[in-house]
Design an enzyme around this catalytic site. Structure first.
Site, mmCIF file in Angstrom:
data_model
loop_
_atom_site.group_PDB
_atom_site.id
_atom_site.type_symbol
_atom_site.label_atom_id
_atom_site.label_comp_id
_atom_site.label_asym_id
_atom_site.label_seq_id
_atom_site.Cartn_x
_atom_site.Cartn_y
_atom_site.Cartn_z
ATOM 1 N N ALA A 38 30.505 64.460 38.857
ATOM 2 C CA ALA A 38 28.957 64.357 37.999
ATOM 3 C C ALA A 38 28.691 62.628 37.756
ATOM 4 O O ALA A 38 27.863 62.564 37.054
ATOM 5 C CB ALA A 38 28.495 65.093 36.443
ATOM 6 N N HIS A 43 28.790 55.020 37.970
ATOM 7 C CA HIS A 43 30.324 54.825 38.302
ATOM 8 C C HIS A 43 30.076 54.703 39.628
ATOM 9 O O HIS A 43 31.295 54.287 40.362
ATOM 10 C CB HIS A 43 30.310 57.088 38.771
ATOM 11 N N GLN A 67 40.916 66.832 26.387
ATOM 12 C CA GLN A 67 40.220 65.344 26.378
ATOM 13 C C GLN A 67 38.670 66.458 25.153
ATOM 14 O O GLN A 67 38.006 65.114 25.126
ATOM 15 C CB GLN A 67 39.959 64.502 26.795
ATOM 16 N N VAL A 183 26.181 50.595 33.164
ATOM 17 C CA VAL A 183 25.388 49.856 33.622
ATOM 18 C C VAL A 183 23.320 51.090 32.580
ATOM 19 O O VAL A 183 24.414 52.502 32.570
ATOM 20 C CB VAL A 183 24.793 50.807 35.510
ATOM 21 N N SER A 193 27.142 61.484 32.601
ATOM 22 C CA SER A 193 27.335 62.514 32.194
ATOM 23 C C SER A 193 26.079 63.598 31.741
ATOM 24 O O SER A 193 25.682 64.608 32.076
ATOM 25 C CB SER A 193 28.084 63.288 33.170
#
Ligand code: PAF
Length: 289
Positions: A38, A43, A67, A183, A193
């Site tokens: 996603a 990224h 996780q 970012v 995401s």
């Protein structure tokens, strides 16, 4: 220099290693950007940093069940490999490593990489028991599978970053961990995401998290650490957050709550929920010297 090549796709450890072995034979430096897909501009920033510092860039996409807690969003986590591959091609990534679940955790898989202490049991670790065992286990595997010279992680998951640095130190893994600033969108919301889950009204609330945390950081920088920390949850709830898991001012490396030994960097870290969406963010406390 990176030569322009089409983005290859490897689904098995053997196929990924075969590509990396070819590059190594040519003495090329290899970077890994581990992700759960996603993909967004956060990224993309990791990939752009990787491209500048390595000859070859591998991006892994694997939504790691280990996780996620039993009541977390593993099933709902966005999966859109087609769009992700478009982004990877446009970004000049050499290889996508996207193993299926059974390639990562075949029947009989029995190992957990677990880092002890407050670094993994505080904050995210306290609210998501077992989360960092899952992260450390999958990251150890990915680093072993690809064998990169460099691996890139974002500052948005600040505590995760410290856990991964500790993992690499403790196991003497032969690579360098590089970090890339968070970012943010035009309102300062950290890209994630999970932002895809937010309705337009929830997005407006979400965009207040970064401003409140920056305010907490600047109050803490003036020395009002206890006040800054204790006032923050109420401010988040007033701003529209439904619940606040934590707001902490902690040693930026060990996650030990402030006050900490003098000369140590401090970080404000928080997790809060809007509806079922859980957001995290963090900022440095810029102490004047
Ligand atoms: O930050 C993430 O996306 C994940 O936690 C990571 C590091 C790819 C491990 O699954």
């Amino acid at each position: 220099m990176i030569s322009k090549v089409a983005t290859g796709v490897a689904r098995t450890v053997g196929a990924a290693r075969a590509r990396v072995t070819e590059w190594r034979a040519e003495r090329q430096r290899v970077a890994l950007v581990p992700t759960m897909g996603a993909l967004h501009d956060g990224h993309r920033a990791l990939i752009d940093h990787a491209r500048r510092q390595a000859d070859r860039v591998v991006v892994s996409i694997f939504v790691n069940p280990k996780q996620f807690g039993p009541r977390e969003d593993f099933g709902a986590y966005p999966r859109r490999e087609g769009d992700d591959l478009d982004l990877l091609r446009a970004a000049g990534v050499d290889l996508l490593f996207a193993p299926p679940l059974e390639a990562m955790y075949p029947d009989g898989f029995a190992t957990t990489v677990s880092i002890a202490g407050p670094l993994t049991t505080s904050l995210e670790g306290a609210h998501r028991p077992g989360h960092f065992d899952g992260v450390a286990t999958v990251v150890a595997k990915l680093l072993n599978q690809i064998g990169p010279d460099l691996a890139f992680f974002g500052e948005k998951d600040w505590q995760q970053l410290q856990v991964i640095k500790q993992l690499v130190r403790d196991l003497d893994l032969p690579l360098e961990i590089l970090t890339v600033p968070t970012v943010r969108d035009s309102e300062g919301l950290a890209l994630s995401s999970r932002n895809a889950y937010l309705t337009p009204a929830q997005l407006i609330t979400a965009q207040k998290l970064n401003r409140i945390l920056q305010d907490v950081a600047s109050k803490a920088a003036k020395g009002d650490i206890a006040d800054a920390r204790s006032a923050a949850p109420a401010r988040l709830r007033e701003a529209g957050f439904d619940s606040v898991d934590y707001v902490e001012i902690a040693d930026a490396e060990t996650m030990q709550p402030a006050p900490v030994a003098s000369g140590r960097a401090l970080r404000v870290l928080a997790a809060a929920r809007i509806g079922t969406t859980r957001l995290i963010d963090n900022f440095p406390v810029e102490l004047s010297t």
